[in-house]
Design a protein around this motif. Structure first.
Motif, mmCIF file in Angstrom:
data_model
loop_
_atom_site.group_PDB
_atom_site.id
_atom_site.type_symbol
_atom_site.label_atom_id
_atom_site.label_comp_id
_atom_site.label_asym_id
_atom_site.label_seq_id
_atom_site.Cartn_x
_atom_site.Cartn_y
_atom_site.Cartn_z
ATOM 1 N N ARG A 96 0.829 -1.204 0.000
ATOM 2 C CA ARG A 96 0.000 0.000 0.000
ATOM 3 C C ARG A 96 0.863 1.254 0.000
ATOM 4 N NH1 ARG A 96 -2.644 1.092 4.447
ATOM 5 N NH2 ARG A 96 -1.659 -0.475 5.729
ATOM 6 N N GLU A 98 0.485 5.909 -0.596
ATOM 7 C CA GLU A 98 -0.371 7.094 -0.638
ATOM 8 C C GLU A 98 0.259 8.130 -1.547
ATOM 9 O OE1 GLU A 98 -2.140 10.586 2.289
ATOM 10 O OE2 GLU A 98 -1.358 8.737 3.175
ATOM 11 N N ARG A 132 -2.243 -1.204 -4.000
ATOM 12 C CA ARG A 132 -3.289 -0.232 -3.695
ATOM 13 C C ARG A 132 -2.638 1.115 -3.396
ATOM 14 N NH1 ARG A 132 -8.457 0.253 -1.198
ATOM 15 N NH2 ARG A 132 -8.463 1.687 0.560
ATOM 16 N N VAL A 134 -3.737 5.146 -2.226
ATOM 17 C CA VAL A 134 -4.804 5.983 -1.692
ATOM 18 C C VAL A 134 -4.410 7.446 -1.788
ATOM 19 C CG1 VAL A 134 -5.627 4.204 -0.093
ATOM 20 C CG2 VAL A 134 -3.982 5.905 0.699
ATOM 21 N N HIS A 136 -5.925 11.241 0.176
ATOM 22 C CA HIS A 136 -6.837 11.836 1.157
ATOM 23 C C HIS A 136 -7.021 13.312 0.820
ATOM 24 C CE1 HIS A 136 -6.357 8.599 4.301
ATOM 25 N NE2 HIS A 136 -5.334 8.351 3.498
ATOM 26 N N MET A 148 -8.680 13.115 -8.225
ATOM 27 C CA MET A 148 -8.561 11.696 -7.884
ATOM 28 C C MET A 148 -9.581 10.857 -8.650
ATOM 29 S SD MET A 148 -7.290 11.640 -3.921
ATOM 30 C CE MET A 148 -8.173 13.030 -3.241
ATOM 31 N N MET A 153 -9.596 6.811 -9.393
ATOM 32 C CA MET A 153 -9.695 6.440 -7.987
ATOM 33 C C MET A 153 -11.169 6.459 -7.560
ATOM 34 S SD MET A 153 -6.356 8.517 -6.575
ATOM 35 C CE MET A 153 -5.980 7.503 -5.152
ATOM 36 N N THR A 154 -11.501 5.602 -6.636
ATOM 37 C CA THR A 154 -12.860 5.453 -6.134
ATOM 38 C C THR A 154 -12.935 5.988 -4.713
ATOM 39 O OG1 THR A 154 -13.142 3.463 -7.460
ATOM 40 C CG2 THR A 154 -14.663 3.754 -5.626
ATOM 41 N N ASP A 156 -13.529 5.620 -1.261
ATOM 42 C CA ASP A 156 -13.643 4.498 -0.331
ATOM 43 C C ASP A 156 -14.344 4.900 0.959
ATOM 44 O OD1 ASP A 156 -12.486 2.539 -1.865
ATOM 45 O OD2 ASP A 156 -10.729 2.280 -0.595
ATOM 46 N N VAL A 174 -11.430 9.689 1.469
ATOM 47 C CA VAL A 174 -10.360 8.739 1.171
ATOM 48 C C VAL A 174 -10.683 8.093 -0.172
ATOM 49 C CG1 VAL A 174 -9.105 6.682 1.915
ATOM 50 C CG2 VAL A 174 -10.037 8.264 3.632
ATOM 51 N N TYR A 175 -9.813 8.333 -1.141
ATOM 52 C CA TYR A 175 -9.937 7.729 -2.466
ATOM 53 C C TYR A 175 -8.887 6.644 -2.608
ATOM 54 C CZ TYR A 175 -13.154 11.286 -4.122
ATOM 55 O OH TYR A 175 -14.264 12.087 -4.296
ATOM 56 N N ALA A 176 -9.177 5.627 -3.433
ATOM 57 C CA ALA A 176 -8.221 4.547 -3.646
ATOM 58 C C ALA A 176 -8.348 3.989 -5.053
ATOM 59 C CB ALA A 176 -8.439 3.427 -2.630
#
Length: 190
Positions: A96, A98, A132, A134, A136, A148, A153-154, A156, A174-176
């Motif tokens: 993971r 960011e 993954r 992310v 923010h 994003m 990005m979705t 989350d 929070v997008y991921a």
């Protein structure tokens, strides 16, 4: 571990490590209240920008989880420093990370942030091997949220009144994006 081959070139941009010569141009946007509005710091003094620049200079590569890659974004046509990208390696075990981005407002609305962030995601997934990524943002920061989404990005999570931020209780978004989603969006196999 991530040691990019510099410079990283996109259609209109160069992504590269920060240097001491970036102080004036970095300060030109880090000192603006509208830039710092949704960031965890206030508009920076020249000395605060110099201190932040030292950390960015040290972030030219990632050797262990917990470290952050910092990239200067400059326009190819003018050589102007217009943005600041970050990629933090959050977990090796869970693969993971960011992403983060800050751009000079004079260069908003031209697709530069998206172009640079797409190159950052390429580093995250292809070179660092993340599964993954992310991002923010403060829920009031509609421009970052829209970027994003354009990156694929979705959303989350919407963490309601998650932080006391500059005098207000604010929601955090929070997008991921997963590596397979990123690859599918690029038309490449995961």
């Amino acid at each position: 571990m991530l040691t990019p081959t510099y410079p990283i070139r996109t259609a209109r941009l160069v992504l590269r490590p920060f240097t001491q010569t970036d102080l004036d141009e970095l300060h030109a946007f880090q000192s603006l209240p509208e830039v710092a509005r949704y960031l965890y710091w206030e508009a920076r003094s020249r000395q605060e920008t110099a201190d932040a620049l030292e950390k960015r200079i040290a972030g030219a590569r990632i050797t262990t989880e917990g470290q952050t890659l910092a990239l200067a974004v400059e326009r190819t046509d003018t050589g102007a420093l217009i943005g600041d990208l970050t990629l933090c390696w959050l977990s090796a075990e869970h693969r993971r990370g960011e992403i983060g981005f800050v751009f000079h407002p004079d260069h908003h609305g031209h697709g530069y942030a998206q172009e640079a962030a797409e190159a950052l995601l390429l580093l995250a997934f292809r070179d660092l091997g993340l599964r993954r990524a992310v991002g923010h943002c403060d829920a009031r920061n509609t421009a970052s949220a829209a970027l994003m989404r354009r990156l694929g990005m979705t959303l989350d999570a919407r963490l309601r009144e998650n932080q006391f931020f500059k005098g207000d209780w604010t929601d955090e978004l929070v997008y991921a994006i997963l590596e397979r989603e990123w690859a599918a969006g690029r038309g490449t196999p995961a």
